[in-house]
Design a protein around this motif. Structure first.
Motif, mmCIF file in Angstrom:
data_model
loop_
_atom_site.group_PDB
_atom_site.id
_atom_site.type_symbol
_atom_site.label_atom_id
_atom_site.label_comp_id
_atom_site.label_asym_id
_atom_site.label_seq_id
_atom_site.Cartn_x
_atom_site.Cartn_y
_atom_site.Cartn_z
ATOM 1 N N ALA A 131 38.001 80.489 8.708
ATOM 2 C CA ALA A 131 37.487 79.509 7.743
ATOM 3 C C ALA A 131 38.108 78.138 7.989
ATOM 4 O O ALA A 131 37.433 77.105 7.912
ATOM 5 C CB ALA A 131 37.780 79.965 6.317
ATOM 6 N N LEU A 132 39.401 78.124 8.298
ATOM 7 C CA LEU A 132 40.087 76.858 8.574
ATOM 8 C C LEU A 132 39.499 76.198 9.810
ATOM 9 O O LEU A 132 39.296 74.977 9.854
ATOM 10 C CB LEU A 132 41.591 77.115 8.771
ATOM 11 N N LYS A 133 39.182 77.003 10.821
ATOM 12 C CA LYS A 133 38.595 76.482 12.056
ATOM 13 C C LYS A 133 37.194 75.922 11.780
ATOM 14 O O LYS A 133 36.819 74.870 12.297
ATOM 15 C CB LYS A 133 38.513 77.597 13.097
ATOM 16 N N ILE A 134 36.427 76.639 10.947
ATOM 17 C CA ILE A 134 35.089 76.157 10.587
ATOM 18 C C ILE A 134 35.204 74.823 9.868
ATOM 19 O O ILE A 134 34.460 73.875 10.150
ATOM 20 C CB ILE A 134 34.360 77.177 9.694
ATOM 21 N N LEU A 135 36.138 74.724 8.942
ATOM 22 C CA LEU A 135 36.354 73.471 8.207
ATOM 23 C C LEU A 135 36.666 72.323 9.156
ATOM 24 O O LEU A 135 36.115 71.231 9.050
ATOM 25 C CB LEU A 135 37.520 73.634 7.225
ATOM 26 N N GLU A 136 37.582 72.593 10.086
ATOM 27 C CA GLU A 136 37.991 71.555 11.040
ATOM 28 C C GLU A 136 36.829 71.145 11.931
ATOM 29 O O GLU A 136 36.603 69.966 12.187
ATOM 30 C CB GLU A 136 39.165 72.058 11.889
ATOM 31 N N ASP A 137 36.068 72.142 12.402
ATOM 32 C CA ASP A 137 34.948 71.844 13.293
ATOM 33 C C ASP A 137 33.824 71.108 12.577
ATOM 34 O O ASP A 137 33.214 70.192 13.120
ATOM 35 C CB ASP A 137 34.399 73.139 13.909
ATOM 36 N N MET A 138 33.554 71.506 11.332
ATOM 37 C CA MET A 138 32.480 70.860 10.580
ATOM 38 C C MET A 138 32.847 69.429 10.210
ATOM 39 O O MET A 138 32.016 68.532 10.227
ATOM 40 C CB MET A 138 32.168 71.648 9.299
ATOM 41 N N SER A 139 34.121 69.210 9.880
ATOM 42 C CA SER A 139 34.539 67.852 9.501
ATOM 43 C C SER A 139 34.661 66.946 10.712
ATOM 44 O O SER A 139 34.408 65.745 10.642
ATOM 45 C CB SER A 139 35.869 67.895 8.748
ATOM 46 N N MET A 198 30.132 73.231 17.251
ATOM 47 C CA MET A 198 31.456 73.829 17.088
ATOM 48 C C MET A 198 31.982 74.260 18.455
ATOM 49 O O MET A 198 31.218 74.426 19.395
ATOM 50 C CB MET A 198 31.376 75.033 16.145
ATOM 51 N N ASP A 199 33.303 74.456 18.543
ATOM 52 C CA ASP A 199 33.836 74.893 19.839
ATOM 53 C C ASP A 199 33.456 76.351 20.080
ATOM 54 O O ASP A 199 33.176 77.107 19.147
ATOM 55 C CB ASP A 199 35.353 74.676 19.917
ATOM 56 N N SER A 200 33.443 76.749 21.340
ATOM 57 C CA SER A 200 32.868 78.047 21.720
ATOM 58 C C SER A 200 33.598 79.229 21.105
ATOM 59 O O SER A 200 32.975 80.224 20.729
ATOM 60 C CB SER A 200 32.848 78.197 23.243
ATOM 61 N N SER A 201 34.932 79.149 20.971
ATOM 62 C CA SER A 201 35.672 80.297 20.430
ATOM 63 C C SER A 201 35.297 80.552 18.978
ATOM 64 O O SER A 201 35.115 81.698 18.559
ATOM 65 C CB SER A 201 37.187 80.071 20.547
ATOM 66 N N THR A 202 35.150 79.481 18.186
ATOM 67 C CA THR A 202 34.752 79.641 16.784
ATOM 68 C C THR A 202 33.322 80.149 16.699
ATOM 69 O O THR A 202 32.999 81.015 15.874
ATOM 70 C CB THR A 202 34.849 78.298 16.037
ATOM 71 N N LEU A 203 32.465 79.637 17.560
ATOM 72 C CA LEU A 203 31.058 80.043 17.562
ATOM 73 C C LEU A 203 30.920 81.532 17.888
ATOM 74 O O LEU A 203 30.161 82.251 17.235
ATOM 75 C CB LEU A 203 30.284 79.198 18.577
ATOM 76 N N GLN A 204 31.667 81.985 18.885
ATOM 77 C CA GLN A 204 31.623 83.407 19.248
ATOM 78 C C GLN A 204 32.106 84.269 18.086
ATOM 79 O O GLN A 204 31.588 85.358 17.829
ATOM 80 C CB GLN A 204 32.516 83.677 20.480
ATOM 81 N N LYS A 205 33.107 83.756 17.352
ATOM 82 C CA LYS A 205 33.655 84.495 16.218
ATOM 83 C C LYS A 205 32.612 84.683 15.120
ATOM 84 O O LYS A 205 32.443 85.769 14.573
ATOM 85 C CB LYS A 205 34.866 83.740 15.676
ATOM 86 N N ILE A 206 31.906 83.595 14.774
ATOM 87 C CA ILE A 206 30.940 83.706 13.676
ATOM 88 C C ILE A 206 29.691 84.473 14.103
ATOM 89 O O ILE A 206 29.023 85.070 13.279
ATOM 90 C CB ILE A 206 30.562 82.322 13.083
ATOM 91 N N LEU A 207 29.392 84.478 15.416
ATOM 92 C CA LEU A 207 28.251 85.262 15.893
ATOM 93 C C LEU A 207 28.506 86.758 15.746
ATOM 94 O O LEU A 207 27.589 87.548 15.591
ATOM 95 C CB LEU A 207 27.954 84.934 17.365
ATOM 96 N N SER A 208 29.776 87.140 15.797
ATOM 97 C CA SER A 208 30.117 88.569 15.700
ATOM 98 C C SER A 208 30.538 88.966 14.288
ATOM 99 O O SER A 208 30.890 90.112 14.049
ATOM 100 C CB SER A 208 31.245 88.905 16.689
ATOM 101 N N ASP A 209 30.520 88.019 13.370
ATOM 102 C CA ASP A 209 30.952 88.299 11.999
ATOM 103 C C ASP A 209 29.930 87.720 11.029
ATOM 104 O O ASP A 209 29.921 86.531 10.750
ATOM 105 C CB ASP A 209 32.338 87.683 11.759
ATOM 106 N N ARG A 210 29.051 88.574 10.520
ATOM 107 C CA ARG A 210 27.942 88.121 9.672
ATOM 108 C C ARG A 210 28.454 87.358 8.432
ATOM 109 O O ARG A 210 27.884 86.334 8.045
ATOM 110 C CB ARG A 210 27.132 89.340 9.234
#
Length: 221
Positions: free
Chosen positions: A133-141, A190-202
């Protein structure tokens, strides 16, 4: 072996701090706090306020409170109010000292109630979700443009980006059909590591989509 020694060392330090305040319950409270992530325990050893807050929560969990135990996955999710879940989740997330407790709590509360209850009973899972969630926040901002970080198109080939984009579009369309194209484009920044994470976590994908939708609606208004 090192992990066991580290845990034993943390346990001894925690016990020494807890014993003067709660002599009778020191062993039980120490065991409960040792279930928290190591980074959080380290912070508690340095910050008495954090330790006190964690002890208060542990003591509250031990109270009979009408003979009801703390919420677990086996509880009827409907019987636990959203306000109560939010307060419990906020207190736990606050221990991570991210500086974004309120935002992260709000993001994780966007999941189904059963998923939130699971977070309350699984410290390891909670730590993983807080980091994501922190990574998503950072990437979105930062819109994926902060120095030292690259978006998915910089770290993957064109074909891979197109494949991820198609997969992501289909998933986003299921969650938010009205703005799926715009939201997919935002998430691809978003950066690829965060993107891969959310793709595997609904659950985390739903959180990211909601954040993107909020940002989009804010920009449009």
């Amino acid at each position: 072996m090192d992990d066991e020694e580290d845990l034993e060392s943390l346990g001894e330090k925690l016990y020494d701090l807890i014993y003067p305040k709660h002599a009778d319950m020191a062993p039980k409270l120490t065991g409960m706090l040792l279930e928290l992530p190591g980074a959080v325990i380290g912070q508690m050893l340095q910050d008495e306020a954090l330790l006190t807050k964690a002890l208060d929560r542990a003591l509250a969990a031990l109270q009979p409170d009408g003979s009801k135990p703390p919420p677990t996955k086996s509880d009827d999710a409907d019987s636990v109010s959203s306000d109560s879940l939010g307060e419990q989740l906020y207190d736990l997330i606050d221990l991570f000292n991210t500086g974004h407790t309120q935002k992260i709590t709000g993001m994780l509360l966007e999941q189904r109630k059963e998923a939130v209850l699971q977070l309350l009973s699984d410290p390891t899972l909670l730590e993983e979700k807080v980091k994501t969630a922190l990574k998503i926040l950072e990437d979105m901002s930062g819109c994926g443009q902060s120095q030292g970080e690259t978006d998915v198109s910089d770290s993957l080939g064109k074909d891979e980006v197109e494949a991820i984009g198609e997969t992501l579009f289909g998933l986003v369309q299921d969650i938010e059909p009205a703005h799926c194209a715009d939201i997919t484009g935002m998430l691809l920044e978003m950066d690829s590591s965060t993107l891969q994470k959310i793709l595997s976590d609904r659950a985390m994908l739903e959180v990211a989509v909601q954040r993107a939708k909020n940002a989009l609606e804010g920009a449009l208004s």
